[in-house]
Write a protein that holds these residues in place. Structure first.
Motif, mmCIF file in Angstrom:
data_model
loop_
_atom_site.group_PDB
_atom_site.id
_atom_site.type_symbol
_atom_site.label_atom_id
_atom_site.label_comp_id
_atom_site.label_asym_id
_atom_site.label_seq_id
_atom_site.Cartn_x
_atom_site.Cartn_y
_atom_site.Cartn_z
ATOM 1 N N PHE A 144 -9.370 5.191 -4.089
ATOM 2 C CA PHE A 144 -8.155 4.428 -3.836
ATOM 3 C C PHE A 144 -7.006 5.068 -4.603
ATOM 4 O O PHE A 144 -7.219 5.700 -5.646
ATOM 5 C CB PHE A 144 -8.308 2.975 -4.290
ATOM 6 C CG PHE A 144 -9.333 2.197 -3.508
ATOM 7 C CD1 PHE A 144 -8.966 1.502 -2.370
ATOM 8 C CD2 PHE A 144 -10.661 2.167 -3.910
ATOM 9 C CE1 PHE A 144 -9.904 0.790 -1.645
ATOM 10 C CE2 PHE A 144 -11.604 1.464 -3.193
ATOM 11 C CZ PHE A 144 -11.222 0.765 -2.059
ATOM 12 N N VAL A 145 -5.810 4.887 -4.093
ATOM 13 C CA VAL A 145 -4.604 5.326 -4.784
ATOM 14 C C VAL A 145 -3.693 4.120 -4.958
ATOM 15 O O VAL A 145 -3.434 3.381 -4.001
ATOM 16 C CB VAL A 145 -3.863 6.433 -4.000
ATOM 17 C CG1 VAL A 145 -2.499 6.715 -4.630
ATOM 18 C CG2 VAL A 145 -4.690 7.706 -3.969
ATOM 19 N N HIS A 146 -3.234 3.936 -6.184
ATOM 20 C CA HIS A 146 -2.263 2.874 -6.466
ATOM 21 C C HIS A 146 -0.951 3.548 -6.837
ATOM 22 O O HIS A 146 -0.871 4.248 -7.845
ATOM 23 C CB HIS A 146 -2.772 1.988 -7.617
ATOM 24 C CG HIS A 146 -1.856 0.851 -7.934
ATOM 25 N ND1 HIS A 146 -2.107 -0.050 -8.942
ATOM 26 C CD2 HIS A 146 -0.666 0.454 -7.382
ATOM 27 C CE1 HIS A 146 -1.135 -0.940 -8.998
ATOM 28 N NE2 HIS A 146 -0.244 -0.656 -8.068
ATOM 29 N N VAL A 147 0.058 3.368 -6.004
ATOM 30 C CA VAL A 147 1.386 3.906 -6.270
ATOM 31 C C VAL A 147 2.186 2.808 -6.969
ATOM 32 O O VAL A 147 2.516 1.782 -6.365
ATOM 33 C CB VAL A 147 2.092 4.347 -4.974
ATOM 34 C CG1 VAL A 147 3.506 4.846 -5.270
ATOM 35 C CG2 VAL A 147 1.281 5.440 -4.278
ATOM 36 N N ILE A 148 2.465 3.017 -8.261
ATOM 37 C CA ILE A 148 3.173 2.031 -9.071
ATOM 38 C C ILE A 148 4.653 2.413 -9.104
ATOM 39 O O ILE A 148 5.034 3.414 -9.713
ATOM 40 C CB ILE A 148 2.613 1.971 -10.498
ATOM 41 C CG1 ILE A 148 1.106 1.684 -10.467
ATOM 42 C CG2 ILE A 148 3.341 0.909 -11.320
ATOM 43 C CD1 ILE A 148 0.449 1.711 -11.831
ATOM 44 N N LEU A 149 5.470 1.628 -8.455
ATOM 45 C CA LEU A 149 6.904 1.895 -8.398
ATOM 46 C C LEU A 149 7.603 1.354 -9.640
ATOM 47 O O LEU A 149 7.148 0.394 -10.257
ATOM 48 C CB LEU A 149 7.504 1.274 -7.146
ATOM 49 C CG LEU A 149 6.948 1.776 -5.805
ATOM 50 C CD1 LEU A 149 7.589 1.026 -4.652
ATOM 51 C CD2 LEU A 149 7.160 3.268 -5.648
#
Length: 211
Positions: A144-149
């Protein structure tokens, strides 16, 4: 699933019928029978159903059907838009790559149905820890990839610790704990494209696996 398709379709039908009513009834002076309103109701129902089909198609074009996380194609497009917004604001974005350890052994031991349930459970855990504007992506089989803005200082240390703790205390019937290797890359420090950032995160993750 969003309602954009349904809302747009219904609004078009409403606008069309307002214009039709105004032209024939107010401008030409024709009186409408009850059938006009019955047909309007039918048109609205058809518009709602058609709009829903659009919403469903769009949902599955953007999302992974197993976990409801975003898919790879979607995040690449979305990330380019986010960079254009963040580029001149001095804000940072974290790309966190999460790989479940020994997932194949879990599949072999408990079966693929349990493996799918675990993936759904992990995706829900990651999404529950994400901000509303973040993106959680099903990157591969057990990745999984979590893109934290709008990354804040010291966020990642707490994030990694909380994620590992949560995964080690799963609330599943067959699997009560799982570990994960995590790789991290920061925009713009480690790269200015999603491809470079994911490569950096992947390298970081495998260094963690070796350790």
């Amino acid at each position: 699933m969003k309602y954009r398709g349904r809302v747009v379709a219904v609004c078009v039908v409403i606008l069309f019928n307002i214009l039709r009513y105004g032209y024939y009834n107010i401008y030409l002076g024709y009186l409408f029978e009850d059938s006009f309103f019955v047909l309007t109701g039918i048109f609205l129902l058809v518009a709602w159903i058609g709009g829903k089909q659009y919403d469903v198609a769009k949902f599955y074009a953007e999302k992974d059907p197993l976990t409801n996380a975003y898919n790879r194609r979607t995040i690449d497009k979305v990330f380019k838009k986010q960079i254009s917004v963040y580029k001149n604001k001095g804000k940072k974005i974290a790309v966190v790559l999460i790989d479940l350890d020994d997932f194949k052994d879990i599949n072999d031991r408990f079966g693929h149905q349990t493996g799918d349930e675990l993936l759904r459970h992990v995706a829900e855990l990651i999404m529950s820890n994400a901000k509303r504007e973040d993106y959680v992506v099903r990157w591969g089989g057990d990745e999984f990839v979590h893109v934290i803005l709008d990354l804040k200082e010291n966020t990642l240390k707490d994030y990694v610790g909380n994620l590992k703790s949560t995964l080690s205390n799963l609330n599943m019937e067959s699997v009560d704990a799982v570990s994960a290797s995590i790789g991290i890359a920061i925009y713009p420090d480690d790269g200015e494209t999603f491809e470079k950032l994911i490569q950096k995160a992947d390298t970081s993750m495998y260094e963690m696996k070796k350790a």
